[in-house]
Design a protein around this motif. Structure first.
Motif, PDB file in Angstrom:
ATOM      1  N   MET A 270      52.564  50.380  46.160  1.00  0.00           N
ATOM      2  CA  MET A 270      52.544  49.164  46.969  1.00  0.00           C
ATOM      3  C   MET A 270      53.500  48.155  46.351  1.00  0.00           C
ATOM      4  O   MET A 270      53.528  47.981  45.132  1.00  0.00           O
ATOM      5  N   ALA A 271      54.285  47.512  47.195  1.00  0.00           N
ATOM      6  CA  ALA A 271      55.293  46.566  46.718  1.00  0.00           C
ATOM      7  C   ALA A 271      54.626  45.382  46.017  1.00  0.00           C
ATOM      8  O   ALA A 271      53.488  45.013  46.341  1.00  0.00           O
ATOM      9  N   PRO A 272      55.315  44.785  45.060  1.00  0.00           N
ATOM     10  CA  PRO A 272      54.741  43.619  44.374  1.00  0.00           C
ATOM     11  C   PRO A 272      54.558  42.442  45.314  1.00  0.00           C
ATOM     12  O   PRO A 272      55.295  42.282  46.290  1.00  0.00           O
ATOM     13  N   ARG A 273      53.566  41.632  45.019  1.00  0.00           N
ATOM     14  CA  ARG A 273      53.333  40.411  45.781  1.00  0.00           C
ATOM     15  C   ARG A 273      53.505  39.214  44.855  1.00  0.00           C
ATOM     16  O   ARG A 273      53.588  39.363  43.643  1.00  0.00           O
ATOM     17  N   SER A 274      53.565  38.060  45.450  1.00  0.00           N
ATOM     18  CA  SER A 274      53.758  36.841  44.663  1.00  0.00           C
ATOM     19  C   SER A 274      52.545  35.929  44.795  1.00  0.00           C
ATOM     20  O   SER A 274      51.909  35.855  45.852  1.00  0.00           O
ATOM     21  N   GLU A 275      52.230  35.240  43.703  1.00  0.00           N
ATOM     22  CA  GLU A 275      51.143  34.277  43.663  1.00  0.00           C
ATOM     23  C   GLU A 275      51.710  32.903  43.297  1.00  0.00           C
ATOM     24  O   GLU A 275      52.667  32.805  42.529  1.00  0.00           O
ATOM     25  N   ALA A 276      51.101  31.864  43.854  1.00  0.00           N
ATOM     26  CA  ALA A 276      51.489  30.491  43.510  1.00  0.00           C
ATOM     27  C   ALA A 276      50.550  29.976  42.431  1.00  0.00           C
ATOM     28  O   ALA A 276      49.332  29.902  42.648  1.00  0.00           O
TER      29      ALA A 276
ATOM     30  N   ARG B 225      43.233  38.273  56.038  1.00  0.00           N
ATOM     31  CA  ARG B 225      42.008  38.747  55.410  1.00  0.00           C
ATOM     32  C   ARG B 225      41.676  37.915  54.177  1.00  0.00           C
ATOM     33  O   ARG B 225      42.561  37.371  53.533  1.00  0.00           O
ATOM     34  N   THR B 226      40.401  37.851  53.869  1.00  0.00           N
ATOM     35  CA  THR B 226      39.957  37.212  52.638  1.00  0.00           C
ATOM     36  C   THR B 226      38.645  37.850  52.211  1.00  0.00           C
ATOM     37  O   THR B 226      38.072  38.663  52.954  1.00  0.00           O
ATOM     38  N   LEU B 227      38.162  37.511  51.046  1.00  0.00           N
ATOM     39  CA  LEU B 227      36.899  38.050  50.578  1.00  0.00           C
ATOM     40  C   LEU B 227      35.750  37.474  51.404  1.00  0.00           C
ATOM     41  O   LEU B 227      35.828  36.347  51.904  1.00  0.00           O
ATOM     42  N   PRO B 228      34.658  38.229  51.558  1.00  0.00           N
ATOM     43  CA  PRO B 228      33.543  37.761  52.393  1.00  0.00           C
ATOM     44  C   PRO B 228      32.800  36.606  51.743  1.00  0.00           C
ATOM     45  O   PRO B 228      32.871  36.400  50.519  1.00  0.00           O
ATOM     46  N   PRO B 229      32.053  35.825  52.540  1.00  0.00           N
ATOM     47  CA  PRO B 229      31.260  34.729  51.969  1.00  0.00           C
ATOM     48  C   PRO B 229      30.331  35.184  50.852  1.00  0.00           C
ATOM     49  O   PRO B 229      30.077  34.415  49.914  1.00  0.00           O
TER      50      PRO B 229
ATOM     51  N   LEU C 194      45.801  26.015  38.462  1.00  0.00           N
ATOM     52  CA  LEU C 194      45.065  26.303  39.687  1.00  0.00           C
ATOM     53  C   LEU C 194      45.853  27.350  40.456  1.00  0.00           C
ATOM     54  O   LEU C 194      47.003  27.109  40.848  1.00  0.00           O
ATOM     55  N   CYS C 195      45.256  28.520  40.639  1.00  0.00           N
ATOM     56  CA  CYS C 195      45.912  29.584  41.397  1.00  0.00           C
ATOM     57  C   CYS C 195      45.734  29.306  42.883  1.00  0.00           C
ATOM     58  O   CYS C 195      44.600  29.239  43.382  1.00  0.00           O
ATOM     59  N   LEU C 196      46.847  29.159  43.590  1.00  0.00           N
ATOM     60  CA  LEU C 196      46.815  28.845  45.022  1.00  0.00           C
ATOM     61  C   LEU C 196      46.839  30.087  45.896  1.00  0.00           C
ATOM     62  O   LEU C 196      46.820  29.977  47.120  1.00  0.00           O
ATOM     63  N   GLY C 197      46.894  31.259  45.283  1.00  0.00           N
ATOM     64  CA  GLY C 197      46.806  32.492  46.050  1.00  0.00           C
ATOM     65  C   GLY C 197      48.149  33.061  46.471  1.00  0.00           C
ATOM     66  O   GLY C 197      49.217  32.637  46.018  1.00  0.00           O
ATOM     67  N   HIS C 198      48.063  34.027  47.378  1.00  0.00           N
ATOM     68  CA  HIS C 198      49.211  34.818  47.809  1.00  0.00           C
ATOM     69  C   HIS C 198      50.247  33.948  48.509  1.00  0.00           C
ATOM     70  O   HIS C 198      49.908  33.033  49.265  1.00  0.00           O
ATOM     71  N   VAL C 199      51.513  34.242  48.250  1.00  0.00           N
ATOM     72  CA  VAL C 199      52.634  33.550  48.896  1.00  0.00           C
ATOM     73  C   VAL C 199      53.476  34.580  49.643  1.00  0.00           C
ATOM     74  O   VAL C 199      53.946  35.551  49.049  1.00  0.00           O
TER      75      VAL C 199
ATOM     76  N   PRO D  19      55.368  31.050  56.651  1.00  0.00           N
ATOM     77  CA  PRO D  19      56.314  30.124  56.012  1.00  0.00           C
ATOM     78  C   PRO D  19      55.741  28.732  55.793  1.00  0.00           C
ATOM     79  O   PRO D  19      56.022  28.099  54.773  1.00  0.00           O
ATOM     80  N   GLY D  20      54.933  28.236  56.735  1.00  0.00           N
ATOM     81  CA  GLY D  20      54.369  26.908  56.581  1.00  0.00           C
ATOM     82  C   GLY D  20      53.438  26.816  55.389  1.00  0.00           C
ATOM     83  O   GLY D  20      53.491  25.852  54.615  1.00  0.00           O
ATOM     84  N   LEU D  21      52.577  27.822  55.224  1.00  0.00           N
ATOM     85  CA  LEU D  21      51.650  27.839  54.096  1.00  0.00           C
ATOM     86  C   LEU D  21      52.403  27.996  52.781  1.00  0.00           C
ATOM     87  O   LEU D  21      52.063  27.366  51.774  1.00  0.00           O
ATOM     88  N   ALA D  22      53.441  28.834  52.794  1.00  0.00           N
ATOM     89  CA  ALA D  22      54.238  29.019  51.579  1.00  0.00           C
ATOM     90  C   ALA D  22      54.914  27.712  51.167  1.00  0.00           C
ATOM     91  O   ALA D  22      54.962  27.369  49.978  1.00  0.00           O
TER      92      ALA D  22
END
Length: 275
Positions: free
Chosen positions: A88-94, A154-158, A232-237, A243-246
Motif C-alpha cells: 500500500m502506498a505511503p500516506r501523509s499525516e499532518a 471512513r473513521t473509527l466507530p464511536p 497535535l496530530c491532525l490526521g490524514h492529508v 483539497p479544502g481539508l488539506a
C-alpha cells in the motif's frame, strides 16, 4: 496514538491480542513496538519506537513476522530490505507541533488561517465554547456519522472513542460551540502524551458561518500547549481527494509527514525472539 498503551487497552476491549515487542542490545532496550493480532493477522502501526537514533527497522519487523499468520506494518518511516513487500502506498499525516509559547504558536499560522481566526474571534459574540471530559458525545457521533456518509469517508466507530474514555478518562476531551442554546460545532481530542489526536469534528451551518470549527481547534491547541503536549496530530492529508481539508490543516503550520508504505513482512528463518 497507535504505539501508546491506551491504544493497546482499547484494542483489548475489542478482543484483539496486544503485545509489546522489545529488542535489546548491550544490556538495554534499543526499540519497542506495540503489535496487534487477531487470528491469522498481525499488524504494527507507526512503529517501532527507538530509544535512540532510528536504526535498521527491516530486521526488527521480520522478527515480528515470526508470529503466526500474515504480518503487516506501516512504519513511521519507510523500511526497506529483504522480506519487506510494499502492498500500500505511503500516506501523509499532518502533525501540528506546539511550541512553548502562545505567541510562537500563533505566529506559525498561515496568514490566511490567522486572519480567519482573528475575524472569528472578533465576531464571536453570543458564541460559547465548552470543553469537557465527561460530556455526552452522542450528538457529535450522530452528526459526524451523517457527515461521513454524505462525504464518503471512513473513521473509527464511536465505540473506539468511548472505549478510550473508559480506559483513560482524563485523556478524552470534547469541545463544543454553542449559540442560543444549541450546539453549532464540535471536535473531539484523544490524548496520548506526549502527543494528542484530532479525532472527529463537525460544524453545522451556523458553525460554519461563524468559523466555529477553527475556534475550537485553536482553543484545543492552546489548552494542549498549556498542558505540556508536544504536538497535535491532525490526521490524514490527501490534497487530491480533499483539497479544502488539506489546506485547512496546512494552515495551522502543521508538518506534513510522509509515513512509510504498508509492507507485508516475510519472517526471517533464523531470528532472536522479541521479548
Amino acid at each position: 496514538m497507535q504505539q501508546h498503551p491506551t491504544y493497546g487497552a482499547v484494542l483489548r476491549r475489542f478482543g484483539r491480542q496486544v503485545r509489546v515487542a522489545e529488542w535489546w542490545q548491550g544490556g538495554g532496550p534499543v526499540a519497542r513496538a506495540l503489535v496487534v493480532s487477531r487470528p491469522g493477522l498481525t499488524l504494527l502501526s507507526r512503529g517501532p519506537l527507538w530509544a535512540g537514533p532510528p536504526g535498521e527497522a527491516g530486521l526488527l519487523l521480520r522478527d515480528i513476522a515470526s508470529w503466526r499468520g500474515l504480518a503487516f506494518a506501516t512504519p513511521e518511516r519507510a523500511a526497506t530490505g529483504p522480506g519487506l513487500i510494499p502492498v500500500m502506498a505511503p500516506r501523509s499525516e499532518a502533525i501540528w507541533h506546539l511550541p512553548g509559547d502562545r505567541a510562537g504558536l500563533r505566529a506559525a499560522l498561515d496568514p490566511k488561517w490567522r486572519n480567519a481566526l482573528t475575524k472569528a474571534e472578533r465576531d464571536s459574540a453570543g458564541l460559547t465554547i465548552r470543553a469537557s471530559a465527561r460530556a455526552d458525545a452522542s450528538w457529535l457521533y450522530a452528526a459526524e456519522g451523517q457527515q461521513r456518509r454524505d462525504r464518503g469517508y471512513r473513521t473509527l466507530p464511536p465505540a473506539f472513542a468511548e472505549s478510550w474514555r473508559a480506559a483513560a478518562p482524563k485523556d478524552f476531551r470534547l469541545y463544543e460551540a454553542w449559540v442560543a442554546g444549541e450546539r453549532v460545532a464540535g471536535i473531539m481530542i484523544l490524548m496520548h502524551r506526549p502527543w494528542a489526536s484530532y479525532h472527529i469534528a463537525w460544524s453545522g451551518a451556523e458553525g460554519r458561518r461563524r468559523n466555529a470549527g477553527r475556534l475550537l481547534l485553536w482553543r484545543a491547541a492552546c489548552d494542549l500547549q498549556d498542558e505540556g503536549f508536544g504536538a497535535l496530530c491532525l490526521g490524514h492529508v490527501d490534497a487530491a481527494a480533499t483539497p479544502g481539508l488539506a489546506t485547512f490543516k496546512a494552515g495551522t503550520g502543521a508538518e506534513r509527514r510522509r509515513l512509510g508504505p504498508t509492507v507485508l513482512i516475510l519472517p526471517r528463518l533464523i531470528r532472536p525472539r522479541p521479548r
